[in-house]
Design an enzyme around this catalytic site. Structure first.
Site, mmCIF file in Angstrom:
data_model
loop_
_atom_site.group_PDB
_atom_site.id
_atom_site.type_symbol
_atom_site.label_atom_id
_atom_site.label_comp_id
_atom_site.label_asym_id
_atom_site.label_seq_id
_atom_site.Cartn_x
_atom_site.Cartn_y
_atom_site.Cartn_z
ATOM 1 N N LYS A 10 0.822 -1.218 0.000
ATOM 2 C CA LYS A 10 0.000 0.000 0.000
ATOM 3 C C LYS A 10 0.859 1.274 0.000
ATOM 4 O O LYS A 10 2.063 1.228 0.256
ATOM 5 C CB LYS A 10 -0.938 -0.031 1.208
ATOM 6 N N TYR A 50 -12.559 -2.290 -4.020
ATOM 7 C CA TYR A 50 -13.108 -2.349 -2.651
ATOM 8 C C TYR A 50 -14.642 -2.263 -2.629
ATOM 9 O O TYR A 50 -15.211 -1.906 -1.592
ATOM 10 C CB TYR A 50 -12.500 -1.235 -1.802
ATOM 11 N N PHE A 58 -15.794 3.687 6.510
ATOM 12 C CA PHE A 58 -14.420 4.058 6.178
ATOM 13 C C PHE A 58 -14.136 4.011 4.685
ATOM 14 O O PHE A 58 -13.005 4.231 4.254
ATOM 15 C CB PHE A 58 -13.428 3.171 6.940
ATOM 16 N N ARG A 86 -1.770 -14.422 4.804
ATOM 17 C CA ARG A 86 -2.498 -13.786 5.904
ATOM 18 C C ARG A 86 -1.729 -13.927 7.215
ATOM 19 O O ARG A 86 -1.711 -13.005 8.037
ATOM 20 C CB ARG A 86 -3.911 -14.350 6.026
ATOM 21 N N THR A 92 -5.434 -6.998 10.743
ATOM 22 C CA THR A 92 -5.735 -5.755 10.014
ATOM 23 C C THR A 92 -5.279 -4.530 10.791
ATOM 24 O O THR A 92 -4.682 -3.616 10.233
ATOM 25 C CB THR A 92 -7.257 -5.652 9.756
ATOM 26 N N ARG A 103 2.542 -6.237 9.370
ATOM 27 C CA ARG A 103 1.808 -5.094 9.930
ATOM 28 C C ARG A 103 2.361 -4.671 11.291
ATOM 29 O O ARG A 103 2.392 -3.487 11.608
ATOM 30 C CB ARG A 103 0.315 -5.408 9.979
ATOM 31 N N ASN A 113 -2.058 0.327 6.643
ATOM 32 C CA ASN A 113 -1.573 -0.918 7.240
ATOM 33 C C ASN A 113 -0.685 -1.728 6.296
ATOM 34 O O ASN A 113 -0.561 -2.937 6.428
ATOM 35 C CB ASN A 113 -2.738 -1.742 7.812
ATOM 36 N N HIS A 116 -2.321 -5.411 1.640
ATOM 37 C CA HIS A 116 -3.604 -6.101 1.499
ATOM 38 C C HIS A 116 -3.304 -7.523 1.064
ATOM 39 O O HIS A 116 -2.366 -7.750 0.302
ATOM 40 C CB HIS A 116 -4.479 -5.432 0.430
HETATM 41 P P1 CMP Z 1 -7.707 -4.433 3.344
HETATM 42 O O1 CMP Z 1 -7.302 -5.854 3.539
HETATM 43 O O2 CMP Z 1 -7.017 -3.721 2.257
HETATM 44 O O3 CMP Z 1 -9.283 -4.369 3.093
HETATM 45 C C1 CMP Z 1 -10.082 -3.285 3.509
HETATM 46 C C2 CMP Z 1 -9.281 -2.254 4.225
HETATM 47 O O4 CMP Z 1 -10.004 -1.238 4.880
HETATM 48 C C3 CMP Z 1 -8.467 -2.888 5.301
HETATM 49 O O5 CMP Z 1 -7.422 -3.637 4.703
HETATM 50 C C4 CMP Z 1 -8.051 -1.681 6.143
HETATM 51 O O6 CMP Z 1 -6.775 -1.187 5.816
HETATM 52 C C5 CMP Z 1 -9.082 -0.627 5.764
HETATM 53 N N1 CMP Z 1 -9.752 -0.057 6.905
HETATM 54 C C6 CMP Z 1 -9.743 1.254 7.226
HETATM 55 N N2 CMP Z 1 -10.470 1.454 8.320
HETATM 56 C C7 CMP Z 1 -10.948 0.261 8.724
HETATM 57 C C8 CMP Z 1 -11.762 -0.178 9.804
HETATM 58 N N3 CMP Z 1 -12.248 0.668 10.714
HETATM 59 N N4 CMP Z 1 -12.034 -1.501 9.897
HETATM 60 C C9 CMP Z 1 -11.552 -2.378 8.966
HETATM 61 N N5 CMP Z 1 -10.786 -2.008 7.920
HETATM 62 C C10 CMP Z 1 -10.472 -0.716 7.812
#
Ligand code: CMP
Length: 139
Positions: A10, A50, A58, A86, A92, A103, A113, A116
């Protein structure tokens, strides 16, 4: 079985010149990079990628963040690739991520973070197809 998954390094990580450091963690976890490209995502591309999160509070911030700089999209191959990826990514929210994970080491926040990774083999196929043509993947 040897399978494939989809990964994104990212903008928070590319900005801090961590493409190699993140990729090293993936490789050390037994994953092979069988496709890789650095791209600037468009808003439309990020919204489409997404789309499952489009009703989440968010979503707009997430899309803005993902187009705030370059990302590196990758196809990773290895034994049980979705789970292996994973496991090495960690939770996350970096505050919940285990020691040694990408992470835990690199992420700045739940949004920034660093990586992905696909959450299932079914989504891995969809996500790989979203960014790569078959002839761009060389196993
Ligand atoms: P990702 O695996 O890229 O898929 C969705 C993304 O939303 C997740 O990683 C997070 O980086 C992002 N995100 C931002 N805010 C939130 C939140 N409050 N809860 C979950 N995901 C979030």
């Amino acid at each position: 079985a040897v399978t494939r998954t989809f990964s994104i390094i990212k903008p928070d990580a590319t900005r801090r010149n961590l493409t190699g450091a993140v990729t090293k963690k993936l490789e050390d976890a037994g994953l092979r990079v069988v496709a890789s490209k650095r791209i600037q995502m468009t808003k439309e591309q990020a919204e489409g990628f997404y789309a499952v999160h489009s009703e989440r509070p968010f979503f707009n911030d997430l899309v803005s963040f993902m187009i705030s700089g370059p990302v590196v999209v990758q196809v990773l191959e290895g034994e049980n690739a979705v789970k292996a990826n994973r496991d090495v990514m960690g939770a996350t929210n970096p505050a919940d991520a285990a020691e040694g994970t990408i992470r835990k080491e690199f992420a700045e926040s739940i949004e920034a973070n660093s990586v992905h990774g696909s959450d299932s083999e079914e989504n891995a196929k969809i996500e790989i197809d979203y960014f790569f043509k078959a002839d761009e993947i060389v196993g």
